[in-house]
Design a protein around this motif. Structure first.
Motif, PDB file in Angstrom:
ATOM      1  N   SER A   1       0.864  -1.259  -0.039  1.00  0.00           N
ATOM      2  CA  SER A   1      -0.012  -0.228   0.087  1.00  0.00           C
ATOM      3  C   SER A   1       0.845   1.131  -0.109  1.00  0.00           C
ATOM      4  N   ALA A   2       2.049   1.295   0.040  1.00  0.00           N
ATOM      5  CA  ALA A   2       2.863   2.207  -0.081  1.00  0.00           C
ATOM      6  C   ALA A   2       2.844   2.895  -1.396  1.00  0.00           C
ATOM      7  N   LEU A   3       2.410   2.110  -2.141  1.00  0.00           N
ATOM      8  CA  LEU A   3       2.432   2.446  -3.677  1.00  0.00           C
ATOM      9  C   LEU A   3       1.653   3.945  -3.576  1.00  0.00           C
ATOM     10  N   ILE A   4       0.518   3.968  -2.889  1.00  0.00           N
ATOM     11  CA  ILE A   4      -0.368   5.120  -3.013  1.00  0.00           C
ATOM     12  C   ILE A   4       0.076   6.283  -2.145  1.00  0.00           C
ATOM     13  N   ARG A   5       1.316   6.502  -1.619  1.00  0.00           N
ATOM     14  CA  ARG A   5       1.682   7.492  -1.036  1.00  0.00           C
ATOM     15  C   ARG A   5       1.816   8.572  -1.972  1.00  0.00           C
ATOM     16  N   GLU A   6       1.469   9.983  -1.507  1.00  0.00           N
ATOM     17  CA  GLU A   6       1.544  11.243  -2.384  1.00  0.00           C
ATOM     18  C   GLU A   6       2.931  11.366  -2.860  1.00  0.00           C
ATOM     19  N   ASP A   7       3.986  10.981  -1.849  1.00  0.00           N
ATOM     20  CA  ASP A   7       5.229  11.413  -2.289  1.00  0.00           C
ATOM     21  C   ASP A   7       6.128  10.165  -2.534  1.00  0.00           C
ATOM     22  N   PHE A   8       5.391   9.200  -3.170  1.00  0.00           N
ATOM     23  CA  PHE A   8       6.259   7.957  -3.594  1.00  0.00           C
ATOM     24  C   PHE A   8       7.572   8.237  -4.515  1.00  0.00           C
ATOM     25  N   LYS A   9       7.324   9.167  -5.518  1.00  0.00           N
ATOM     26  CA  LYS A   9       8.514   9.623  -6.349  1.00  0.00           C
ATOM     27  C   LYS A   9       9.636   9.806  -5.327  1.00  0.00           C
ATOM     28  N   SER A  10       9.253  10.573  -4.325  1.00  0.00           N
ATOM     29  CA  SER A  10      10.418  11.294  -3.759  1.00  0.00           C
ATOM     30  C   SER A  10      10.920  10.159  -2.776  1.00  0.00           C
ATOM     31  N   VAL A  11      10.071   9.134  -2.404  1.00  0.00           N
ATOM     32  CA  VAL A  11      10.515   8.212  -1.320  1.00  0.00           C
ATOM     33  C   VAL A  11      11.471   7.150  -2.187  1.00  0.00           C
ATOM     34  N   ILE A  12      10.964   6.840  -3.422  1.00  0.00           N
ATOM     35  CA  ILE A  12      11.867   5.992  -4.086  1.00  0.00           C
ATOM     36  C   ILE A  12      13.268   6.450  -4.478  1.00  0.00           C
ATOM     37  N   GLU A  13      13.321   7.942  -4.845  1.00  0.00           N
ATOM     38  CA  GLU A  13      14.463   8.633  -4.971  1.00  0.00           C
ATOM     39  C   GLU A  13      15.357   8.523  -3.947  1.00  0.00           C
ATOM     40  N   GLU A  14      14.604   8.657  -2.675  1.00  0.00           N
ATOM     41  CA  GLU A  14      15.574   8.742  -1.272  1.00  0.00           C
ATOM     42  C   GLU A  14      16.209   7.171  -0.964  1.00  0.00           C
ATOM     43  N   MET A  15      15.267   6.255  -1.568  1.00  0.00           N
ATOM     44  CA  MET A  15      15.856   4.990  -1.482  1.00  0.00           C
ATOM     45  C   MET A  15      17.120   4.460  -2.436  1.00  0.00           C
ATOM     46  N   PHE A  16      16.887   4.875  -3.661  1.00  0.00           N
ATOM     47  CA  PHE A  16      17.686   4.513  -4.552  1.00  0.00           C
ATOM     48  C   PHE A  16      18.421   5.503  -5.505  1.00  0.00           C
ATOM     49  N   GLY A  17      18.275   6.687  -5.193  1.00  0.00           N
ATOM     50  CA  GLY A  17      18.663   7.642  -5.981  1.00  0.00           C
ATOM     51  C   GLY A  17      17.944   8.090  -7.392  1.00  0.00           C
ATOM     52  N   LYS A  18      18.303   9.019  -8.122  1.00  0.00           N
ATOM     53  CA  LYS A  18      17.758   9.393  -9.317  1.00  0.00           C
ATOM     54  C   LYS A  18      17.490   8.156 -10.169  1.00  0.00           C
ATOM     55  N   PRO A  19      16.402   8.165 -11.122  1.00  0.00           N
ATOM     56  CA  PRO A  19      16.137   7.108 -11.820  1.00  0.00           C
ATOM     57  C   PRO A  19      17.048   7.210 -13.059  1.00  0.00           C
ATOM     58  N   ARG A  20      17.223   6.091 -13.595  1.00  0.00           N
ATOM     59  CA  ARG A  20      18.225   5.918 -14.786  1.00  0.00           C
ATOM     60  C   ARG A  20      17.344   6.412 -15.803  1.00  0.00           C
ATOM     61  N   GLU A  21      18.012   6.980 -17.009  1.00  0.00           N
ATOM     62  CA  GLU A  21      17.482   7.457 -18.199  1.00  0.00           C
ATOM     63  C   GLU A  21      17.499   6.246 -18.964  1.00  0.00           C
ATOM     64  N   ALA A  22      16.418   6.409 -19.957  1.00  0.00           N
ATOM     65  CA  ALA A  22      16.323   5.274 -20.839  1.00  0.00           C
ATOM     66  C   ALA A  22      17.635   5.200 -21.528  1.00  0.00           C
ATOM     67  N   HIS A  23      18.049   4.022 -21.887  1.00  0.00           N
ATOM     68  CA  HIS A  23      19.463   3.741 -22.671  1.00  0.00           C
ATOM     69  C   HIS A  23      20.724   4.372 -21.822  1.00  0.00           C
ATOM     70  N   GLY A  24      20.487   4.683 -20.753  1.00  0.00           N
ATOM     71  CA  GLY A  24      21.739   5.156 -20.063  1.00  0.00           C
ATOM     72  C   GLY A  24      22.464   4.164 -19.573  1.00  0.00           C
ATOM     73  N   GLU A  25      23.656   4.410 -18.805  1.00  0.00           N
ATOM     74  CA  GLU A  25      24.631   3.264 -18.414  1.00  0.00           C
ATOM     75  C   GLU A  25      23.724   2.454 -17.328  1.00  0.00           C
ATOM     76  N   ILE A  26      24.123   1.260 -17.550  1.00  0.00           N
ATOM     77  CA  ILE A  26      23.798   0.248 -16.366  1.00  0.00           C
ATOM     78  C   ILE A  26      24.755  -0.051 -15.506  1.00  0.00           C
ATOM     79  N   THR A  27      24.645   0.587 -14.299  1.00  0.00           N
ATOM     80  CA  THR A  27      25.748   0.555 -13.363  1.00  0.00           C
ATOM     81  C   THR A  27      25.427  -0.548 -12.121  1.00  0.00           C
ATOM     82  N   ARG A  28      26.418  -0.427 -11.187  1.00  0.00           N
ATOM     83  CA  ARG A  28      26.046  -1.555 -10.012  1.00  0.00           C
ATOM     84  C   ARG A  28      24.650  -1.170  -9.330  1.00  0.00           C
ATOM     85  N   ARG A  29      24.368  -0.107  -9.156  1.00  0.00           N
ATOM     86  CA  ARG A  29      23.198   0.195  -8.547  1.00  0.00           C
ATOM     87  C   ARG A  29      21.908  -0.295  -9.022  1.00  0.00           C
ATOM     88  N   GLU A  30      21.942  -0.278 -10.522  1.00  0.00           N
ATOM     89  CA  GLU A  30      20.816  -1.020 -11.180  1.00  0.00           C
ATOM     90  C   GLU A  30      20.777  -2.239 -11.009  1.00  0.00           C
TER      91      GLU A  30
END
Length: 630
Positions: free
Chosen positions: A295-324
């Motif tokens: 149910s965390a999926l419906i948090r209003e600040d979900f995008k911010s929560v995900i970025e706090e957890m994992f960092g900025k989203p990878r751009e399409a066709h961007g480098e695949i790093t250890r994080r991904e």
């Protein structure tokens, strides 16, 4: 009832420009150059309400397909994408389509007309009662800030696209046939998924678990199958959805949701699942009664929560790093943990020995391999077309067996080669069309000629018989290569398939030889490429092109009676190369559907660096062997 014709179909039609403008309520389309199927799964900078704008109806209707059963026996099944050549049957403008050509094919294959069909079954229950249930759930769980506009958007979408009257009208429009409302039946989405697995499996008694993003209001159901009867015991409702979470992380990792989840599964093998274990435990909360909660999926600040957890989203066709890699591994582990927890509880509660799986999440063959390894069940059957295309068959099966013929026996779906096949004359016409670019000759034992080419490290297209139903090429619409070469995986990925280099390939192996090369403990066969198993330690160096980085393989076992021509090719390759295994991948390039017709096959052949093409008994080569644009 023995000759009753029932057609099932999946998909939705969204070809009206006016409707599309009105329905684009929740946010603007991403402007970052990426084409997503709908606007609800994106991490673009101008996207709001990530990840899915709270389960909109616009998330339904991809992967349209049609199926026809006669007296319970599957006659024909095919996805529309194979005919219209638009992957998932979604146009560049984002509009979905109904399976007009798939329906026409099914009727032709069955020697029938639309007037002969007794009932036609849709893969969703679009009744007002079910829709109101969804609104009630959204009203209860949505954040106040977005509640009103989300519900308004869902109401508008329902009115314009998904009401039973609208769906019936679109069916009549697309088919140019007045069916009669009494002949059109609306089947709950997950009931269709469950039916596709149970009635295809051949099991008399089993538990059935379905898992996907969501249908009308459910993201999963558990049912018991006994004899001819399917009883749904419990449902998991939105906002909890393992499928949506997997789609969300797919988008976060820079891939296309509702399409590229299998890339995330493959990437997971390169990562360490412990590095983000804590984060995913907060996203998937495990309960004591077999339940899991997202149910965390419906948090209003979900995008911010995900970025706090994992960092900025990878751009399409961007480098695949250890994080991904680590995020993918942690996601995969969390999915497997939640599903195993659920099934262990259900087994104790209901006491079943056999398991059926369906729904898009069931295509996760690493998860399926884990379930086999767990030893929880005596037998596991995964429906090979577990995505929404398979709901076309499941909807027809559910209605036939539960409503038309509830006391009769059921008929196992013995073959998934349910698509179109082509005559020698049609093959010859396709070859002649490209006569200036190719040469062809008929061979008496074409499988032997193909095996010789493969043993010489050539990569070939292989086109035989009826097309497979589902996302896997199982030896009738395949690209084939020698698994012995360490560099073959990179060659096929880069020069033929034109896709990411980390992507693994599957080994096709004669069933009678499977245990020699693979750890087949608790798995009798794997004909549909839906289970990952370990490669035996002393065999890894023999088949490096189909051994994944973690020492596993997504195996396809081949029986002579299931596919005689492909089995003969494996036998011929064994004589020439010393092992009964061939690298098998789908006959397409990245972003395109698997080929359907001989013309599709020749065109794909000419547009790639494939060395040869076999269609039926024809061996085809390029006149300019330097051709291809790979």
């Amino acid at each position: 009832m023995s000759s009753a014709l029932v057609m099932g179909y999946s998909g939705s039609s969204r070809e009206s420009q006016e409707n599309r403008k009105k329905l684009f309520v929740l946010k603007k389309a991403p402007r970052n150059g990426n084409r997503h199927f709908d606007s609800f799964l994106s991490f673009g900078n101008d996207a709001e309400d990530v990840p899915m704008n709270y389960f909109p109806l616009k998330g339904l209707g991809h992967d349209c397909a049609a199926s026809l059963i006669r007296g319970g026996t599957a006659v024909a099944s095919a996805a529309e994408e194979r005919f219209n050549r638009m992957k998932h049957s979604v146009s560049p403008a984002g509009s979905n389509m109904l399976p007009k050509r798939s329906m026409e094919f099914c009727l032709k294959q069955g020697g029938a007309s639309m007037r002969d069909v007794d009932y036609i079954c849709y893969f969703l229950d679009v009744s007002e009662e079910v829709f109101n249930r969804k609104i009630e759930i959204l009203s209860r769980c949505l954040p106040e800030r977005v509640k009103e506009k989300v519900i308004q958007a869902n109401r508008l979408s329902y009115e314009k696209e998904f009401s039973s009257a609208r769906v019936y009208g679109e069916l009549v429009r697309v088919t140019a046939h007045e069916w009669g409302r009494e002949k059109v039946k609306f089947i709950p989405h997950h009931y269709a998924h469950a039916a596709s697995a149970f009635y295809s499996s051949g099991f008399d008694d089993c538990g059935i678990l379905t898992l996907d993003g969501y249908g009308e209001v459910a993201s999963s159901v558990f049912a018991i199958g006994h004899g001819n009867k399917l009883d749904v015991m419990e449902e998991t409702e939105i906002p909890t959805s393992l499928g949506i979470l997997y789609m969300l992380i797919t988008a976060f990792l820079g891939f296309k949701p509702l399409s590229d989840e299998y890339k995330v599964m493959g990437l997971a093998s390169y990562g360490d699942s412990k590095n983000y274990e804590k984060e995913f435990r907060s996203l998937i909360k495990i309960g004591n009664d077999g339940a899991y909660d997202t149910s965390a999926l419906i948090r209003e600040d979900f995008k911010s929560v995900i970025e706090e957890m994992f960092g900025k989203p990878r751009e399409a066709h961007g480098e695949i790093t250890r994080r991904e890699k680590d995020v993918a591994a942690s996601l995969q582990h969390a999915l497997e943990e939640a599903v195993l927890h659920k099934l262990a509880y259900l087994k104790v509660k209901h006491g079943f020995k056999n398991l059926c799986l369906s729904g898009g999440v069931a295509l996760n063959c690493a998860m399926n391999g884990m379930l086999v390894k767990s030893g929880l069940f005596e037998n596991i059957y995964v429906f090979p077309a577990s995505g929404d295309d398979g709901c076309s068959l499941g909807a027809a099966q559910y209605f036939y067996y539960n409503k038309m013929n509830p006391g009769g026996g059921k008929k196992k779906v013995a073959s998934v080669y349910l698509g179109p096949e082509y005559s020698d004359g049609e093959v010859s016409m396709a070859i002649n069309k490209f006569g200036g670019a190719i040469s062809s000759c008929k061979k008496e034992c074409v499988e032997n000629e193909a095996a010789k080419l493969l043993a010489r490290q050539k990569v070939i297209g292989w086109f035989q018989g009826r097309m497979e139903f589902g996302p896997r090429a199982l030896g009738n619409r395949s690209i084939l290569a020698d698994p012995r070469s360490p560099g073959m995986k990179d060659i096929v990925n880069a020069k033929i398939k034109k896709r990411e280099m980390f992507r693994p390939f599957a080994p096709a192996v004669k069933l009678e030889s499977a245990e020699t090369y693979f750890e087949m403990e608790r798995l009798d066969e794997s004909p549909y490429m839906l289970f990952v198993v370990p490669v035996k330690e002393d065999k890894k160096n023999l088949i490096p092109a189909v051994t994944h980085c973690d020492g596993t393989a997504r195996i396809q076992t081949v029986k002579e009676e299931d596919n005689p021509m492909f089995w003969k090719l494996l036998c011929s390759f064994e004589r020439h190369a010393g092992l009964p295994i061939i690298l098998n991948t789908s006959f397409n390039v990245m972003g395109e559907p698997i080929v359907c017709s001989p013309e599709d096959a020749v065109r794909c052949f000419l547009g790639t660096n494939l060395d040869a093409l076999v269609i039926g008994n024809y061996l085809i080569e390029k006149l300019n062997q330097g051709g291809g644009n790979g």
